[in-house]
Design an enzyme around this catalytic site. Structure first.
Site, short mmCIF file in Angstrom:
data_model
loop_
_atom_site.label_atom_id
_atom_site.label_comp_id
_atom_site.label_asym_id
_atom_site.label_seq_id
_atom_site.Cartn_x
_atom_site.Cartn_y
_atom_site.Cartn_z
N GLU A 178 0.84 -1.21 0.00
CA GLU A 178 0.00 0.00 0.00
C GLU A 178 0.87 1.25 0.00
OE1 GLU A 178 -3.02 0.42 3.17
OE2 GLU A 178 -2.55 2.56 3.10
N THR A 246 -2.98 3.15 5.77
CA THR A 246 -4.29 3.08 6.44
C THR A 246 -4.32 2.23 7.71
OG1 THR A 246 -4.81 1.23 5.00
CG2 THR A 246 -5.64 3.39 4.33
S1 SF4 Z 1 -10.85 -0.99 5.05
FE1 SF4 Z 1 -8.82 -0.34 5.76
S2 SF4 Z 1 -7.75 -2.23 6.37
FE2 SF4 Z 1 -9.52 -2.80 5.09
S3 SF4 Z 1 -8.67 -2.94 3.02
FE3 SF4 Z 1 -9.52 -0.87 3.26
S4 SF4 Z 1 -7.77 0.34 3.89
FE4 SF4 Z 1 -7.19 -1.79 4.22
#
Ligand code: SF4
Length: 398
Positions: A178, A246
């Site tokens: 990511e 994230t």
């Molecule tokens: S909700 Fe958050 S943890 Fe889940 S795939 Fe999306 S960015 Fe990644």
């Protein structure tokens, strides 16, 4: 995206793939725990399940799209650019379905060059770099893009920072898919720059450099792999926009923002801050909810916590980090880590490899907190609960 088939919204085949998803990832034990207010007692064991745990919306969507893709293109060669999410069981299941991995987690694999124009390529929830996307477009294949909306939100902010002449300082792991994808966005803007910091320690080094207290050669040595080619700390640390991978620890991300803000203020003065500092909290809501839920679960008084999920899963590791501040915590990949009576294989936060602990489950009444990262399917949680119950000679009621 003209000229190639590009799918971003699935194929409307949810009903067709529903039974397979249920067979592969559902758990009656987890259903029972949820139905019992996330608490079940059995033979002196009390299981407390975090109120938010396991598959997040982005993972649900990515896994669904992968199953839909297999169903929609039964006769085509289907590739994934790399792991769809960081869970070994989900990736193994996709391999069993005949989906090929272009890049393995150890760096091996045939690479994007193996893609033919008739093939289908699934992009994972983490997204891919700008360069990888260009290469795939050039191959003319069918693209199924499962990039999570929360990752797209990070990209939007980093694009904004770069377009306005700010270096994107990303709290994340520079080798994580990511973060590699996010950092690559900066290259689309003239003079766009990025710098990835892993934690407070690395941010401290950046702040020393901003305050002109650091050794520039030390800086470049430490961040050689984590910054844009040609990064010049004298120039590129003058205007900074902070974002996060994230799945980072949200409390640490906020501290990092503040550290950078204070360093820029010390160097340039308060009045200049609006022209030199921007920040946007890009921790996704699923990560935040799971981190908050661990704290709530710890408030319910477990004697120990078991965290289930891939060792290379950033959000799982951070759940273990939060729990380990308060109670003995065992981050295990799956039920195979319960290595016979009394022995558990697990990974300590920050350790490079697994360790084994004896007599981890005390005799007598014990309360066990449970949580799992956003990439851990429910059946893997259920298997662990059933196995712990078996250690006490009990069968978990479902
Ligand atoms: S909700 Fe958050 S943890 Fe889940 S795939 Fe999306 S960015 Fe990644």
């Amino acid at each position: 995206m003209s000229g190639i088939a590009y799918y971003q919204r699935g194929f409307g085949l949810k009903e067709a793939i529903g039974p397979a998803l249920k067979a592969d990832y559902h758990s009656r034990i987890v259903d029972r725990l949820k139905a019992s207010d996330h608490r079940v007692e059995i033979s002196g064991l009390t299981f407390l399940l975090a109120r938010e745990f396991g598959f997040c919306y982005g993972v649900d969507r990515a896994v669904e799209y992968a199953y839909e893709t297999r169903h929609r293109f039964p006769d085509r060669t289907i590739h994934l650019t790399g792991e769809i999410i960081h869970n070994p069981h989900v990736n193994a299941r996709l391999r069993e379905m005949g989906i090929r991995f272009l890049r393995e987690s150890d760096g091996g694999g045939p690479g994007l060059e193996a893609v033919g124009p008739e093939d289908v390529v699934i992009l994972p929830a983490f997204g891919v770099t700008v360069g990888e996307m260009e290469m795939l477009r050039a191959r003319g294949c069918i693209l199924v893009d499962t990039t999570c909306g929360s990752v797209l939100n990070v990209w939007k902010n980093v694009d904004r920072f770069s377009a306005a002449g700010f270096t994107a300082l990303i709290h994340g792991k520079y080798s994580h898919e990511e973060t590699r994808a996010t950092a690559s966005r900066t290259g689309q803007h003239p003079g766009g720059r990025y710098l990835v910091v892993r934690d407070r320690d690395e941010t401290g080094l950046v702040c020393d450099t901003i305050r002109m207290q650091g050794d520039a050669s030390l800086f470049l040595g430490r961040f050689a792999k984590a910054c844009s080619p040609g990064f010049d700390p004298d120039v590129d640390l003058g205007r900074i926009g902070v974002a996060n991978q994230t799945t980072m620890l949200s409390s640490e991300s906020l501290e990092i923002q503040e550290m950078v803000r204070l360093a820029l203020r010390d160097r340039y003065g308060e009045a200049e801050l609006p022209q030199r500092f921007r920040a946007f909290d890009t921790i996704c809501s699923a990560t935040q909810d799971r981190q908050d839920a661990v704290l709530e679960m710890i408030g319910r008084g477990p004697d120990l916590v078991v965290v289930i999920g891939g060792y290379n899963s950033s959000n799982t590791t951070n759940l273990a980090a939060i729990a380990s501040r308060s109670v003995p915590t065992y981050h295990i990949e799956d039920v195979g880590c319960l290595d016979g009576p009394g022995l558990i294989r697990h990974k300590l936060f920050g350790a490079a490899s697994e360790t084994s602990t004896r007599d981890w489950l005390p005799d007598g009444p014990v309360t066990i907190g449970l949580t799992a990262g956003a990439s851990t399917p429910n059946n893997k949680i259920g298997e662990v609960v059933a196995a712990i119950a078996t250690l006490r000679g009990a069968a978990f009621p479902v």
